[in-house]
Design a protein around this motif. Structure first.
Motif, mmCIF file in Angstrom:
data_model
loop_
_atom_site.group_PDB
_atom_site.id
_atom_site.type_symbol
_atom_site.label_atom_id
_atom_site.label_comp_id
_atom_site.label_asym_id
_atom_site.label_seq_id
_atom_site.Cartn_x
_atom_site.Cartn_y
_atom_site.Cartn_z
ATOM 1 N N TRP A 1 6.130 -5.039 -45.301
ATOM 2 C CA TRP A 1 6.273 -6.373 -45.896
ATOM 3 C C TRP A 1 7.089 -7.313 -45.015
ATOM 4 N N MET A 2 7.879 -6.756 -44.076
ATOM 5 C CA MET A 2 8.714 -7.597 -43.220
ATOM 6 C C MET A 2 7.977 -8.086 -41.979
ATOM 7 N N ILE A 3 6.880 -7.436 -41.618
ATOM 8 C CA ILE A 3 6.241 -7.693 -40.329
ATOM 9 C C ILE A 3 5.720 -9.128 -40.187
ATOM 10 N N PRO A 4 5.050 -9.714 -41.188
ATOM 11 C CA PRO A 4 4.621 -11.111 -41.026
ATOM 12 C C PRO A 4 5.787 -12.059 -40.756
ATOM 13 N N GLY A 5 6.910 -11.843 -41.444
ATOM 14 C CA GLY A 5 8.075 -12.694 -41.237
ATOM 15 C C GLY A 5 8.675 -12.527 -39.853
ATOM 16 N N ILE A 6 8.636 -11.295 -39.333
ATOM 17 C CA ILE A 6 9.172 -11.052 -37.984
ATOM 18 C C ILE A 6 8.353 -11.802 -36.948
ATOM 19 N N TYR A 7 7.029 -11.799 -37.106
ATOM 20 C CA TYR A 7 6.202 -12.519 -36.136
ATOM 21 C C TYR A 7 6.417 -14.026 -36.257
ATOM 22 N N ALA A 8 6.553 -14.526 -37.477
ATOM 23 C CA ALA A 8 6.810 -15.959 -37.656
ATOM 24 C C ALA A 8 8.129 -16.343 -36.996
ATOM 25 N N SER A 9 9.135 -15.483 -37.124
ATOM 26 C CA SER A 9 10.422 -15.738 -36.477
ATOM 27 C C SER A 9 10.279 -15.725 -34.965
ATOM 28 N N TYR A 10 9.477 -14.800 -34.447
ATOM 29 C CA TYR A 10 9.257 -14.723 -33.001
ATOM 30 C C TYR A 10 8.612 -16.004 -32.478
ATOM 31 N N LEU A 11 7.648 -16.532 -33.211
ATOM 32 C CA LEU A 11 6.993 -17.769 -32.766
ATOM 33 C C LEU A 11 7.970 -18.943 -32.739
ATOM 34 N N ARG A 12 8.963 -18.932 -33.624
ATOM 35 C CA ARG A 12 9.948 -20.019 -33.645
ATOM 36 C C ARG A 12 10.990 -19.869 -32.542
ATOM 37 N N THR A 13 11.444 -18.636 -32.300
ATOM 38 C CA THR A 13 12.599 -18.419 -31.422
ATOM 39 C C THR A 13 12.252 -17.807 -30.071
ATOM 40 N N GLY A 14 11.120 -17.077 -29.988
ATOM 41 C CA GLY A 14 10.777 -16.381 -28.757
ATOM 42 C C GLY A 14 11.566 -15.107 -28.541
ATOM 43 N N ASP A 15 12.386 -14.708 -29.511
ATOM 44 C CA ASP A 15 13.201 -13.484 -29.396
ATOM 45 C C ASP A 15 12.322 -12.264 -29.663
ATOM 46 N N GLU A 16 12.209 -11.375 -28.670
ATOM 47 C CA GLU A 16 11.302 -10.231 -28.775
ATOM 48 C C GLU A 16 11.955 -8.977 -29.349
ATOM 49 N N ALA A 17 13.241 -9.025 -29.691
ATOM 50 C CA ALA A 17 13.941 -7.812 -30.133
ATOM 51 C C ALA A 17 13.264 -7.174 -31.340
ATOM 52 N N GLU A 18 12.925 -7.979 -32.337
ATOM 53 C CA GLU A 18 12.306 -7.429 -33.537
ATOM 54 C C GLU A 18 10.838 -7.079 -33.297
ATOM 55 N N ILE A 19 10.183 -7.801 -32.382
ATOM 56 C CA ILE A 19 8.795 -7.488 -32.052
ATOM 57 C C ILE A 19 8.694 -6.082 -31.488
ATOM 58 N N HIS A 20 9.696 -5.637 -30.740
ATOM 59 C CA HIS A 20 9.691 -4.278 -30.207
ATOM 60 C C HIS A 20 9.668 -3.253 -31.338
ATOM 61 N N LEU A 21 10.368 -3.545 -32.433
ATOM 62 C CA LEU A 21 10.355 -2.627 -33.576
ATOM 63 C C LEU A 21 8.987 -2.611 -34.252
ATOM 64 N N VAL A 22 8.338 -3.767 -34.294
ATOM 65 C CA VAL A 22 6.985 -3.823 -34.851
ATOM 66 C C VAL A 22 6.020 -3.034 -33.971
ATOM 67 N N ALA A 23 6.185 -3.150 -32.645
ATOM 68 C CA ALA A 23 5.339 -2.392 -31.729
ATOM 69 C C ALA A 23 5.543 -0.895 -31.921
ATOM 70 N N ARG A 24 6.787 -0.480 -32.123
ATOM 71 C CA ARG A 24 7.067 0.938 -32.384
ATOM 72 C C ARG A 24 6.391 1.386 -33.678
ATOM 73 N N HIS A 25 6.494 0.574 -34.713
ATOM 74 C CA HIS A 25 5.848 0.864 -36.000
ATOM 75 C C HIS A 25 4.348 1.064 -35.806
ATOM 76 N N ASN A 26 3.725 0.167 -35.044
ATOM 77 C CA ASN A 26 2.292 0.245 -34.808
ATOM 78 C C ASN A 26 1.926 1.509 -34.031
ATOM 79 N N ARG A 27 2.737 1.847 -33.029
ATOM 80 C CA ARG A 27 2.471 3.056 -32.235
ATOM 81 C C ARG A 27 2.547 4.309 -33.097
ATOM 82 N N LEU A 28 3.554 4.378 -33.942
ATOM 83 C CA LEU A 28 3.678 5.541 -34.808
ATOM 84 C C LEU A 28 2.493 5.630 -35.770
ATOM 85 N N ASP A 29 2.013 4.488 -36.249
ATOM 86 C CA ASP A 29 0.827 4.484 -37.110
ATOM 87 C C ASP A 29 -0.372 5.092 -36.387
#
Length: 421
Positions: free
Chosen positions: A233-261
């Motif tokens: 449920w947090m992933i859409p918000g993390i991407y929206a935040s990334y588009l605003r700030t360009g900070d990739e720290a949380e995107i790395h966690l989303v990438a890890r989540h996707n890899r584990l899936d």
């Protein structure tokens, strides 16, 4: 409780991003395969900029050896899945095209509702190549580059004839087709052999673990502890935040989540296909799994395999009442299909004499005595017994209970007329 869990997830996400680690038993526990996947705080793969005809795509790639552990299984175990098992899991009449033409697919999106307003910003694709498991992730750095990302994804999916997903039939594939269509491109996955593992997972494990989310199956079936993981449920918000700030720290966690899936899809296929292996050695699965596998085979008309697995469940010592009841009903249905009336009557009598007698079993007994053995007095006795048990049968939905009551009253009146009473 759900609100508390969400607040805790947000707190731990802040810890992971700011401190590079998460505290507490669950977060600090070793994540199996973490060295290759990237645990919180560990180095994560970098998305490389790759030219595409329409712009720049960002792609990360890694290879995992076949003996790479993921939970209690290894990735290469999926390659042992046989033709009959893959076709049964997929409910497909077509032959399985083989793992060289199969991909494991998972998407991360800007929402869970689907439709044209939902963007796919991360696509994970795994496949077995040259004695290893190749995992590629296609990341949408900027929505303006969507066509470029899809062009590179199209190249990765060319020649693919089979896809493995989790709930992909209702979400991943329709959404991917929409994104290709909106970019005036043809989706490379056209009518693939689709092995959506959600439905067979429910048949195999829902009665034991309840909710059949991928996370629940990982913990209870595969034996995988992810540590801290970004909730979906947090992933859409993390991407929206990334588009605003360009900070990739949380995107790395989303990438890890996707890899584990993606890795979980491979070992889940291995586990599910092993449960369907009819010639598997004794005690290789529990009674719940035997009944679930039997129901899968029964649903596609493979009666010999289904009957063998239902009987296996009855022979297992851990077959408790609900599972035993499912197995007995399965063998009863198959006996009826084979016109084995004595076998059908035997199973119905066992169900009728269970700790919690089943009124529908008494109905089967009544049908047998009325239409097969022509013993009308025994048929009437069984029908009256069923009617008496009906109100106490809480497992039968009220609507069905009323229909059965109406049918039983009609049967009882008919039998009484025929008996002259």
């Amino acid at each position: 409780m759900e609100l508390k869990e969400r607040i805790e997830s947000l707190r731990r996400l802040v810890e992971v991003v700011t401190c590079g680690t998460a505290h507490g038993p669950a977060a600090g526990a070793p994540v199996q395969g973490a060295s290759a996947v990237g645990a919180p705080g560990a180095p994560v793969p970098v998305f490389s900029a790759v030219p595409a005809p329409s712009g720049i795509a960002r792609i990360a790639s890694d290879r995992f050896p076949l003996d790479h552990p993921h939970g209690s299984l290894r990735l290469g175990a999926a390659l042992r899945a046989r033709e009959v098992e893959t076709r049964a899991l997929a409910r497909e009449p077509r032959p399985f095209p083989g793992f060289e033409r199969t991909v494991f697919l998972d998407l991360e999106t800007t929402g869970l509702a689907g439709g044209t307003g939902t963007i796919t910003f991360l696509v994970g694709v795994g496949r077995f190549v040259d004695d290893s498991f190749l995992l590629q992730q296609f990341f949408l750095h900027d929505p303006a580059d969507e066509r470029a990302m899809l062009e590179r994804l199209d190249g990765a999916l060319r020649g693919v004839e089979a896809v493995v997903t989790f709930n992909g039939k209702s979400f991943d594939l329709p959404l991917l087709e929409t994104r290709f269509a909106l970019n005036r491109m043809r989706c490379p996955l056209e009518d693939p052999f689709h092995l959506d593992l959600l439905a067979p997972s429910r048949r195999l494990w829902a009665c034991v673990i309840g909710e059949c989310s991928l996370g629940s199956i990982e913990r209870r079936v595969i034996g995988l502890d992810r540590g801290f993981d970004v909730p979906g449920w947090m992933i859409p918000g993390i991407y929206a935040s990334y588009l605003r700030t360009g900070d990739e720290a949380e995107i790395h966690l989303v990438a890890r989540h996707n890899r584990l899936d993606i890795l979980s899809l491979a070992v889940l296929l291995a586990k599910a296909s092993a449960c369907l292996a009819v010639a598997a050695p004794p005690l290789s699965r529990n009674a719940h799994e035997s009944v679930g596998a039997a129901s899968i085979y029964e649903s596609i008309g493979l009666c010999d395999e289904a009957l063998r697995l239902y009987e296996e469940a009855l022979d297992l010592g851990d077959a408790r009442e609900p599972v035993r009841s499912r197995a007995l009903w399965g063998t009863l249905r198959l006996s009826k299909r084979r016109r084995n009336w004595d076998g059908c009557l035997h199973r119905a009598r066992v169900l009728a004499g269970a700790e919690t007698p089943d009124p529908e079993a008494w109905i089967e007994i009544a049908k047998h005595h009325e239409h097969r053995s022509r013993e009308l007095d025994l048929a009437l006795e069984a029908a009256l017994q069923a009617l008496g048990l009906l109100d106490r049968a809480q497992h039968i939905p009220s609507g069905r209970r009323e229909r059965l009551r109406s049918e039983l009253n009609h049967r009882i009146n008919r039998l009484r007329r025929r008996l002259g009473s």
